[in-house]
Write an enzyme that holds these catalytic residues in place. Structure first.
Site, PDB file in Angstrom:
ATOM      1  N   LYS A  21      37.894  36.754  34.715  1.00  0.00           N
ATOM      2  CA  LYS A  21      39.208  37.401  34.904  1.00  0.00           C
ATOM      3  C   LYS A  21      39.909  37.489  33.553  1.00  0.00           C
ATOM      4  CE  LYS A  21      39.384  37.697  39.477  1.00  0.00           C
ATOM      5  NZ  LYS A  21      37.930  37.642  39.595  1.00  0.00           N
TER       6      LYS A  21
ATOM      7  N   SER B  82      35.718  43.010  40.625  1.00  0.00           N
ATOM      8  CA  SER B  82      37.150  42.798  40.391  1.00  0.00           C
ATOM      9  C   SER B  82      37.586  43.137  38.967  1.00  0.00           C
ATOM     10  CB  SER B  82      37.521  41.342  40.716  1.00  0.00           C
ATOM     11  OG  SER B  82      36.976  40.490  39.738  1.00  0.00           O
TER      12      SER B  82
END
Lengths: 424, 190
Positions: free
Chosen positions: B148, B111
């Protein structure tokens, strides 16, 4: 007046596990002792279910099934590294530190001219943020009271993790001590607690107000000192230099009952090797070595046998092969066939500094210096390449007797191959 | 009256009759016997060489540590580089700001590929740093550690994926998010 802080990790082992496995947060978690025997750490949720410290795993299985208790094998490698980090962080807060156990230390705060409750909160927050471990802080004019304050900080939510007794009035302090059971006092063990309770000295306040002459006569000078400390008279200072251990023990229960001498030989040899490594790390020599074997007292139907022997060494030594030879000889003396052995242990005693080795008349100096070089090489290879990279063959290779560690987490911080994974 | 054991002269007390002035000296407890023995031999009038031999046998001089030399000592010219020897670069010192608060984590997933973080990379994470808007962070979400980019603007807090195939993680009132640490370096194998 002196001021001490006691900082203590909350459910330390469980907290270490939670740092790397957040799924354990808010769940009932126990960490089991070596061999997955009994509870050595309990999360708050498990304590609330009534699981006591030291409760054997088989006794809590019904509870575990009902409440979904998660049981982990102990991962001392991880806990030791997290402890070292915690102690290093705490060292920043005072020039005087005494590391008291794997998860607690005293700091000397004499002459710190600031709001100590604030300072305690800073300590708490920094440890929490830097390594993720929640801690509580007790602050007081004596070490015994600092321990007591820490206990209050842990059990009574109104303190928000930091209890500063030095900021309380005498009357407030007494009220707090009235609510604390005498067994919670530092240095009052189970037996002493029973005796004191029988004499109606069942709270910290009652002991504080007891007559010191009577306590000294009826119990000991040590307990009298505890009474003084409860009154705010400091009798114990911060001991900064960790003293070398006066004996080194390596003992473990087996994963399976062991019957044969050959396997016991492997086990005690490997314990002796481990103990010798610890011995060299503190630059000591052992004058004697003790070895013992025992059957399991929990298996009541099995015939019971337990025996130990101390073997004095011709000259003090830290040489793994000499120590192994000694324990193997000792084991042969005490071994009896026909028993199901559950545990063995090796203890190094009569320790002295390695600097003044006393040779005997028959010592071959050249051989001695070769052996000491060999041990140094052994230790440095194992330090660099990982534990047990090199080990004495006598400690066995398959080691079927080795303890069970069914549900051990990874060595997240000490082994590159076992790093924690992060989802991406 | 019975004779008292108190008071009066005690044998061996008082100043010693000697023309030489005396002094007390301190010796290590471990060496006391050796020193006394040495003095006794001297008093007995044994030759000094004999005493010294006893001395040497009884005591092992402690091992000495020698300072580290950058090269073997040679008889000729000294190395011209000697003045310039410095410690080799240590990545721990260069890449780690807070030793106690720094952890390594291994990445699993894709991701964050557009931020240069690939599956199997190792991350250096510093928990002592304050997570700021725009930094890459480790967060604990639903019982898992995840990496993230941290977004915090006008009351909106979210974790942004750096790969269009992956959704961002947004937080609503009451939902708990814990920032675990701040990523400072990515370690890649090439």
């Amino acid at each position: 007046m002196s001021t001490f802080a006691l900082i203590d990790g909350n459910n330390f082992y469980v907290s270490c596990e939670r740092v790397f496995n957040p799924a354990l947060e808010g769940k009932p978690v126990v960490v089991l002792s070596n061999n997955d025997g009994c509870a050595v750490a309990r999360s708050q949720e498990v304590k609330a279910l009534g699981v006591r410290m030291g409760m054997p795993w088989f006794q809590m299985q019904a509870l575990a099934r009902k409440h979904g208790i998660i049981a982990l094998s102990s991962n001392y490698t991880l806990y030791a590294d997290m402890s070292n980090r915690m102690m290093a962080i705490l060292r920043q807060f005072s020039p005087h530190q005494e590391i008291y156990s794997i998860d607690e230390c005293f700091l000397g705060l004499d002459g710190f001219n600031l709001d100590l409750s604030d300072y305690g909160q800073q300590i708490r927050q920094q440890v929490r943020r830097w390594i993720g471990i929640p801690v509580c802080v007790g602050i007081a004019p004596t070490k015994t009271l600092a321990k007591l304050a820490n206990h209050a900080a842990k059990k009574q939510p109104q303190w928000d993790g930091v209890c500063d007794l030095s900021s309380l009035s005498e009357a407030e302090r007494d009220r707090l001590m009235d609510g604390i059971e005498v067994g919670e006092i530092w240095g009052v063990g189970r037996k002493l607690r029973e005796q004191l309770t029988a004499m109606r000295l069942s709270t910290a306040l009652a002991l504080k107000q007891a007559d010191t002459a009577f306590i000294r006569k009826r119990f000991s000078v040590v307990l009298e000192r505890t009474v003084q400390e409860l009154r705010g008279i400091s009798c114990l200072g911060v001991e900064e230099v960790a003293s070398n251990k006066r004996q080194i023990v390596c003992s473990r229960s087996f994963g399976l009952p062991v019957l044969r001498l050959a396997e016991l030989n492997e086990a005690v040899s490997s314990y002796a090797a481990r103990a010798a490594e610890k011995l060299r790390r503190q630059f000591s020599l052992a004058g004697a070595i003790h070895v013992y074997i025992t059957t399991s007292p929990f298996r009541e139907k099995d015939p019971q046998y337990s025996q130990g022997i101390t073997i004095p060494l011709p000259e003090a030594s830290d040489d793994t092969s000499k120590l192994i030879r000694a324990v193997q000889w000792g084991l042969k003396q005490i071994f009896r066939p026909g028993y199901r052995y559950a545990k063995a242990g090796v203890m190094l005693i009569e320790l002295g500094p390695a600097g003044n080795r006393q040779s005997s008349f028959f010592t071959d100096e050249e051989k001695e210096s070769r052996s000491s070089k060999l041990m140094q090489t052994l230790d440095s290879i194992n330090r660099k390449m990982g534990k047990d990279t090199l080990f004495p063959a006598s400690s066995g290779i398959a080691r079927p007797w080795r303890m069970k560690q069914g549900n051990k987490s990874s060595c997240y911080t000490t082994d590159w191959r076992e790093l924690a994974e992060v989802r991406c | 009256m019975p004779p008292s054991s108190r008071g009066g002269a005690r044998p061996g007390a008082g100043r010693k009759p000697s023309s030489d002035p005396t002094t007390t000296i301190r010796v290590p407890v471990s060496q006391k016997a050796v020193v006394l023995d040495f003095v006794k031999q001297r008093k007995a009038g044994l030759p000094l060489s004999h005493c010294l031999e006893i001395f040497a046998l009884a005591e092992h001089p402690p091992r000495q540590k020698f300072p580290f030399m950058s090269h073997a000592v040679r008889a000729g010219f000294p190395s011209p580089a000697d003045d310039y020897v410095e410690k080799r670069i240590d990545l721990n010192e260069e890449l780690i700001q807070h030793r106690e608060a720094t952890f390594f984590l291994r990445v699993k997933g894709h991701s964050m590929v557009e931020a240069g973080i690939d599956d199997g990379d190792e991350l250096i994470v510093d928990r002592a740093l304050v997570p700021e808007h725009g930094r890459i962070v480790i967060a604990a979400v639903d019982g898992e550690l995840t990496v993230k980019r941290f977004y915090q603007r006008e009351g909106v807090v979210k974790l942004i994926a750096e790969n269009p195939d992956y959704p961002d993680i947004e937080f609503r009132e009451g939902q708990e998010m814990l920032i675990w640490g701040v990523v400072t370096r990515i370690i890649k194998s090439v």
